[in-house]
Motif scaffolding. Structure first.
Motif, short mmCIF file in Angstrom:
data_model
loop_
_atom_site.label_atom_id
_atom_site.label_comp_id
_atom_site.label_asym_id
_atom_site.label_seq_id
_atom_site.Cartn_x
_atom_site.Cartn_y
_atom_site.Cartn_z
N TYR A 98 0.83 -1.20 0.00
CA TYR A 98 0.00 0.00 0.00
C TYR A 98 0.87 1.25 0.00
N ILE A 103 -0.66 3.06 4.94
CA ILE A 103 -1.46 2.32 5.91
C ILE A 103 -1.73 3.25 7.09
N GLN A 142 -6.84 8.68 -0.61
CA GLN A 142 -7.36 7.78 -1.65
C GLN A 142 -7.88 8.57 -2.84
N GLN A 184 -3.13 4.49 -2.90
CA GLN A 184 -3.85 3.30 -2.45
C GLN A 184 -3.67 3.16 -0.94
N CYS A 185 -4.79 3.21 -0.20
CA CYS A 185 -4.74 3.27 1.27
C CYS A 185 -5.41 2.07 1.91
N LEU A 186 -4.95 1.76 3.10
CA LEU A 186 -5.53 0.70 3.93
C LEU A 186 -5.69 1.24 5.34
N TYR A 209 1.48 -6.55 6.81
CA TYR A 209 1.10 -5.69 5.70
C TYR A 209 2.31 -4.83 5.33
N THR A 234 3.86 -1.31 3.34
CA THR A 234 3.48 0.03 2.91
C THR A 234 4.71 0.92 2.75
#
Length: 515
Positions: free
Chosen positions: A30, A33, A49, A54-56, A230, A232
């Motif tokens: 990502y 994050i 976003q 691209q974000c989480l 994850y 990022t």
């Protein structure tokens, strides 16, 4: 209704249904994050976003589980730390920048509501601050003079919207109010429609930097409680207070604030925002939800874990509102947590002691709704362009690390040992505790401290009272049925589940044997 971090439901929980999230992270890496699904995390994710990143969002419980679900949702340019104090601590030009920032913050929420047609009861209205004695009048005069210096419109008035005796009062136009959880959930839906991801019920426990073997760029690995990782480029802690151990825990003091929503006689609901000047002060406003008006009063703040009788805070609040208003019924009562910064301004920017591209937003005091938007604007500018008008003003590194910090951490770690393990005889504890049903307290058992709670059915819930953050001993919060840490504000449920950071682990359970 959604869940939040207390036994007492807030007014806002009933306004939304749980978000329909996939709970699946689809990207291998990502751009950003964000840890925390409150108003700061969702607002920032939405902004980035829609800017093409691209974000989480990773949320330990459900979105708005924490302070966003318990705020009283005042949108102010008149701040808890008055501009007179900000001028004294930072200077006149920085104070002007603060005023500019919070004004922009309210506009940011208003623009989102208009653009995405969010129905959340947003309304522009005036605010009133009133004095009731000579000392408060003097302080009020200082506030007026400071507001004029920083171009916050204010004027004296001979009337206020509530029937409370006063000696002097001021009116501040163009403030606002809204239903915060409704707003955040609609913004979250728009964020997901734009391709953003949210994973709930995921506790972040750590992050590490490493160099990608293929590209040679530095990336950040984010580890969760369930051993998932994850990846990022940029990490933001929007968790109200950063997890783990950081110098910011020494610069932010945790506080509890109390609120209740009541019904008044028809057509007797004041539309404006009102504040007295006691310490702690009380605040009043009305919110219409699905055609029903609610009068909301808040106050009785105290440091987390430092009040023996938290239920008495509600009693004092109710006595105050009944003194001046004809209360027909109480529909909700709840408490919430906030963090008071050492010098009066939030800490927004690079996380102290961390490597590049790790950011934090904390220390909002009692103005979390507007400072969440200042954080959104500031952090999105830093992430997208590397610069922000507000960078230096809110820099978390603006104070040099406290001398002896390493020793202080060591001393905190030794406050309470990890004392009890294994099994304890149920009969011994029952005879020792003498607890009423629904009561909790920390007791000493065979020279060790034990956190005991007896539920309404008479069953004992037994925990090690050692906070998993920095080993302080927790205290019982009878109002919210929680164990609260008086040192840095971590909170736990009756079964030890972590409710509030900076802890990222549950309290240790102690098993009971029959004999």
């Amino acid at each position: 209704m959604i869940k939040r971090d207390g036994a007492l439901p807030s007014l806002w929980q009933q306004t939304v249904e749980p978000l329909e999230v996939t709970n699946t992270a689809l990207a291998a890496k990502y751009d950003v994050i964000i840890v925390g699904g409150g108003i700061t995390g969702i607002s920032l994710a939405h902004r980035l976003q829609n800017a093409g990143l691209q974000c989480l969002v990773l949320e330990a419980h459900n979105c708005c589980f924490g302070t966003t679900g318990g705020t009283t949702a005042h949108l102010n340019t008149l701040l808890d730390t008055p501009y007179s104090t900000i001028i004294k601590n930072f200077g006149e030009e920085p104070a002007k920048l603060v005023a500019k920032g919070v004004k922009e913050a309210i506009h940011n929420i208003e623009r989102n509501i208009e653009q995405y047609q969010i129905e959340c009861g947003f309304e522009r209205t005036a605010a009133y601050l009133f004095a009731e004695n000579d000392d408060q009048q003097k302080e009020l005069q200082e506030i007026v003079e400071a507001c004029e210096k920083v171009s916050v419109p204010v004027h004296y008035t001979g009337t206020i919207p509530v029937n409370i005796p006063f000696t002097k009062a001021i009116e501040i136009p163009a403030q606002a109010k809204f239903s915060p959880v409704k707003y955040v959930y609609e913004l979250a839906k728009n964020y997901m429609d734009a391709g953003g991801h949210i994973v709930e019920q995921t506790v972040v426990v750590n992050h590490n930097h490493r160099t990608d073997e293929v590209t040679g760029e530095e990336i950040i690995e984010v580890q969760t409680e369930d051993d998932y990782t994850y990846v990022t480029n940029t990490l933001v802690y929007a968790t109200h207070i950063p997890p783990g151990v950081n110098v910011l825990h020494l610069r932010c003091a945790p506080y509890r604030s109390y609120a209740m929503a009541v019904k008044l006689p028809l057509d007797n609901y004041p539309a404006e925002l009102c504040y007295d000047m006691y310490d702690p002060y009380r605040y009043y406003r009305t919110q219409v939800i699905e055609g029903e008006p609610y009068f909301i009063v808040g106050g009785e703040d105290h440091k987390t874990g430092h009040e023996d009788n938290t239920e008495a805070c509600f009693n004092r609040l109710l006595a105050n509102v009944r003194k001046y208003f004809n209360v027909e019924s109480i529909t909700h009562k709840w408490s919430s947590q906030y963090y008071e910064p050492a010098d009066g301004l939030p800490y927004i920017g690079e996380l102290p002691g961390a490597r590049p591209n790790v950011y934090v937003a904390t220390g909002y005091g009692g103005n979390g709704m507007v400072y969440s938007q200042v954080a959104t604007i500031l952090l999105s500018d830093l992430i997208l362009t590397g610069a922000s008008t507000y960078k230096e003003l809110f820099d978390p590194n603006r104070i040099k690390p406290i001398a002896g910090f390493t020793n202080l951490i060591k001393e905190n770690a030794d406050v309470v040992k990890n004392l009890v393990s294994g099994l304890v005889a149920r009969s011994h504890l029952e005879s020792l505790s003498e607890l009423a049903h629904g009561e909790g307290k920390v007791v000493v058992f065979e020279k060790h401290k034990i956190a005991l709670y007896k539920d309404p059915e008479g069953s004992l819930h037994v925990l090690n009272p050692t906070c998993t953050h920095l080993k302080c001993s927790v205290a019982w919060n009878a109002a919210e049925l929680s164990w609260d840490c008086p040192c840095h504000g971590a909170r736990y449920s009756i079964d030890g589940e972590m409710l509030n950071g900076p802890a990222n682990m549950d309290l240790k359970k102690i098993d009971l044997q029959e004999e």
